[in-house]
Write an enzyme that holds these catalytic residues in place. Structure first.
Site, mmCIF file in Angstrom:
data_model
loop_
_atom_site.group_PDB
_atom_site.id
_atom_site.type_symbol
_atom_site.label_atom_id
_atom_site.label_comp_id
_atom_site.label_asym_id
_atom_site.label_seq_id
_atom_site.Cartn_x
_atom_site.Cartn_y
_atom_site.Cartn_z
ATOM 1 N N HIS A 72 0.737 -0.616 -0.111
ATOM 2 C CA HIS A 72 -0.452 0.617 0.101
ATOM 3 C C HIS A 72 1.233 1.064 -0.186
ATOM 4 O O HIS A 72 1.651 1.213 1.059
ATOM 5 C CB HIS A 72 -0.923 -0.296 1.697
ATOM 6 C CG HIS A 72 -1.861 -1.040 1.433
ATOM 7 N ND1 HIS A 72 -3.152 -0.297 1.500
ATOM 8 C CD2 HIS A 72 -2.167 -1.581 0.129
ATOM 9 C CE1 HIS A 72 -4.499 -1.750 1.571
ATOM 10 N NE2 HIS A 72 -3.691 -2.176 0.581
ATOM 11 N N TYR A 201 -9.251 5.492 7.336
ATOM 12 C CA TYR A 201 -9.942 5.715 9.317
ATOM 13 C C TYR A 201 -10.740 6.700 9.357
ATOM 14 O O TYR A 201 -11.029 8.118 8.149
ATOM 15 C CB TYR A 201 -8.367 6.608 9.065
ATOM 16 C CG TYR A 201 -7.490 5.574 9.517
ATOM 17 C CD1 TYR A 201 -7.117 5.257 10.814
ATOM 18 C CD2 TYR A 201 -6.209 4.676 8.860
ATOM 19 C CE1 TYR A 201 -5.944 3.976 10.983
ATOM 20 C CE2 TYR A 201 -5.729 3.982 8.742
ATOM 21 C CZ TYR A 201 -4.978 3.434 9.862
ATOM 22 O OH TYR A 201 -4.086 2.495 9.947
ATOM 23 N N PRO A 293 -3.969 0.887 18.297
ATOM 24 C CA PRO A 293 -3.820 0.545 17.220
ATOM 25 C C PRO A 293 -3.908 1.203 16.598
ATOM 26 O O PRO A 293 -3.946 1.338 15.258
ATOM 27 C CB PRO A 293 -4.900 -0.743 17.346
ATOM 28 C CG PRO A 293 -6.433 -0.829 18.184
ATOM 29 C CD PRO A 293 -5.370 -0.163 19.432
ATOM 30 N N LYS A 297 0.459 0.442 15.181
ATOM 31 C CA LYS A 297 2.186 0.700 15.723
ATOM 32 C C LYS A 297 2.539 -0.249 16.660
ATOM 33 O O LYS A 297 3.634 -0.606 16.669
ATOM 34 C CB LYS A 297 2.855 1.966 16.263
ATOM 35 C CG LYS A 297 2.719 2.886 15.026
ATOM 36 C CD LYS A 297 3.840 2.931 14.374
ATOM 37 C CE LYS A 297 3.847 4.180 13.571
ATOM 38 N NZ LYS A 297 3.557 3.441 11.874
ATOM 39 N N TYR A 385 3.704 6.857 10.455
ATOM 40 C CA TYR A 385 2.947 5.659 9.224
ATOM 41 C C TYR A 385 3.460 4.910 8.859
ATOM 42 O O TYR A 385 3.260 3.703 9.208
ATOM 43 C CB TYR A 385 1.580 6.312 8.427
ATOM 44 C CG TYR A 385 0.726 5.351 8.293
ATOM 45 C CD1 TYR A 385 -0.717 5.565 9.328
ATOM 46 C CD2 TYR A 385 1.220 4.335 7.277
ATOM 47 C CE1 TYR A 385 -1.410 4.790 8.883
ATOM 48 C CE2 TYR A 385 -0.975 3.339 7.467
ATOM 49 C CZ TYR A 385 -1.199 3.259 8.115
ATOM 50 O OH TYR A 385 -2.576 2.010 8.323
#
Length: 394
Positions: A72, A201, A293, A297, A385
């Site tokens: 991704h 998200y 979460p 990480k 990220y």
């Protein structure tokens, strides 16, 4: 029994450390209180930072991940009805993440350890480390009604938040930092196609939602739910209906629903213990830290701990650099606290906090809007990220 490194815990952290050490010619023995099937039955994270994928390849277990994992280059933020794309690849100079479930990582590591003949003892009960502050540490355990002693040079506590390793350290020697959040994540696993090709998200007035996946035909979705919520109160239909309400209209319309394979609620907390070392015992992964979460990480932080400890032990055995042992906690914690900050920030920005007053809520919304509307802000999100660099051991 004798080994060089005694590893407590056969989850991905313990197995990865064991594989790296075995490949380097350093003897290990892993003790695990559960069965292999139980370990593989844990449904966990699936977003791997580039640093972790490179570490898995270094351990010789990246073939199936590279063949079946989903690369991704970005993810989406759904803010009310607005969709914002975070271009990980473009904002970080070509970095990405890999979607590959923790269960599959564990399966690959188990197979590699089995193929090399390295030792793992499952269903080891009453595991207890001893003599960690001496030059001759050892671990005792029971199996089939018999008590065993395992002598070693060092102990790696990779046995998770509830494991025995951290609990074996006198409480006065540890400083605990913790924040418990007033909500959890209700997660569902289903054999349905993902609603979007990248993770989504979603921030919504009803609460947070996450659209994730394990493969092109298996999805993982999450909803923010209050603390104390019970799984049995959530039918599949109720879950899908609520998820649709929290997604932008075009995603809700495209959502394919189906029966759940697994459904569970995970509480959210931030937790760090300092130091991560007690004499010759080192805490690795969830034994020393937990992150919510939201920032993906948890597993990745365990991998960076493994990398740090492996590279220190490599220099200890090959170069006699015992001076590096005392740097383990310091090196790990620098990266851990940055990841804790990012996970806390993502959680604070995207979730609904019922105890926030109107002013605090507007401040949070404005901060997130500032970040996503600024290239510098989006770059900050992307850099965190994909994962900050591992620190070199010198």
């Amino acid at each position: 029994m004798k080994t060089q490194i005694a590893i407590i815990g056969a989850g991905p952290a313990g197995l990865l450390l064991g594989q790296l050490l075995h490949n380097a010619g350093i003897d290990t023995l892993i003790l695990e209180r559960q069965t292999p099937d139980y370990v593989l039955g844990r449904i966990r994270a699936g977003v791997l930072e580039q640093g972790m994928t490179e570490l898995l390849r270094q351990a010789g277990v990246g073939r199936r991940m590279d063949a079946e994992g989903l690369l991704h280059n970005g993810f989406e933020l759904a803010l009310g009805g607005r969709r914002v794309h975070i271009d990980l690849h473009g904002l970080t100079g070509g970095k990405h993440v890999m979607i590959y479930g923790q269960t599959e990582v564990t399966r690959d590591l188990m197979a590699a350890r089995r193929d090399t003949g390295a030792r793992t003892i499952y269903q080891a009960s009453n595991v207890e480390p001893h003599g960690m502050k001496t030059a001759e540490p050892y671990v005792t355990f029971e199996q089939d009604g018999e008590t065993w002693r395992l002598d070693c040079d060092y102990i790696a506590g990779c046995d998770g938040f509830h494991g025995v390793a951290r609990q074996s350290i006198p409480s006065e020697c540890l400083k605990v930092f913790e924040r418990v959040y007033p909500f959890g994540w209700l997660g569902i696993l289903a054999d349905t196609p993902p609603v979007n090709e990248e993770l989504v998200y979603a921030r919504h007035e009803r609460g947070f939602a996450l659209c994730s996946m394990r493969s092109p035909s298996r999805t993982r979705y999450y909803l923010q739910v209050p603390s104390g919520e019970k799984v049995e109160d959530w039918s599949d239909q109720r879950f899908w209906d609520e998820l649709k309400m929290r997604l932008p209209l075009e995603l809700a319309a495209a959502l394919v629903t189906g029966p759940s394979i697994e459904k569970s609620i995970a509480p959210l907390r931030s937790f760090v213990v300092e130091p991560m070392q007690y004499g010759r015992m080192f805490l690795v992964g969830d034994a020393a830290h937990i992150v919510p979460p939201t920032g993906a990480k948890g597993l990745n932080l365990a991998a960076s701990d493994v990398s740090t400890l492996f590279n220190i032990l490599l220099k200890v055995y090959r170069e006699g650099r015992v001076d590096l042992l005392d740097k383990y906690s310091e090196v790990c914690l620098r990266r851990i606290w940055k990841a804790e900050r990012f996970s806390w920030w993502m959680t604070s920005m995207l979730h609904r906090f019922d105890d926030n007053d109107a002013f605090s809520q507007r401040i949070a919304e404005s901060e997130l809007d500032y970040f996503v509307d600024s290239e510098a802000g989006r770059k900050t999100i992307a850099e965190n990220y994909v994962g900050l660099p591992y620190e070199a051991i010198e």
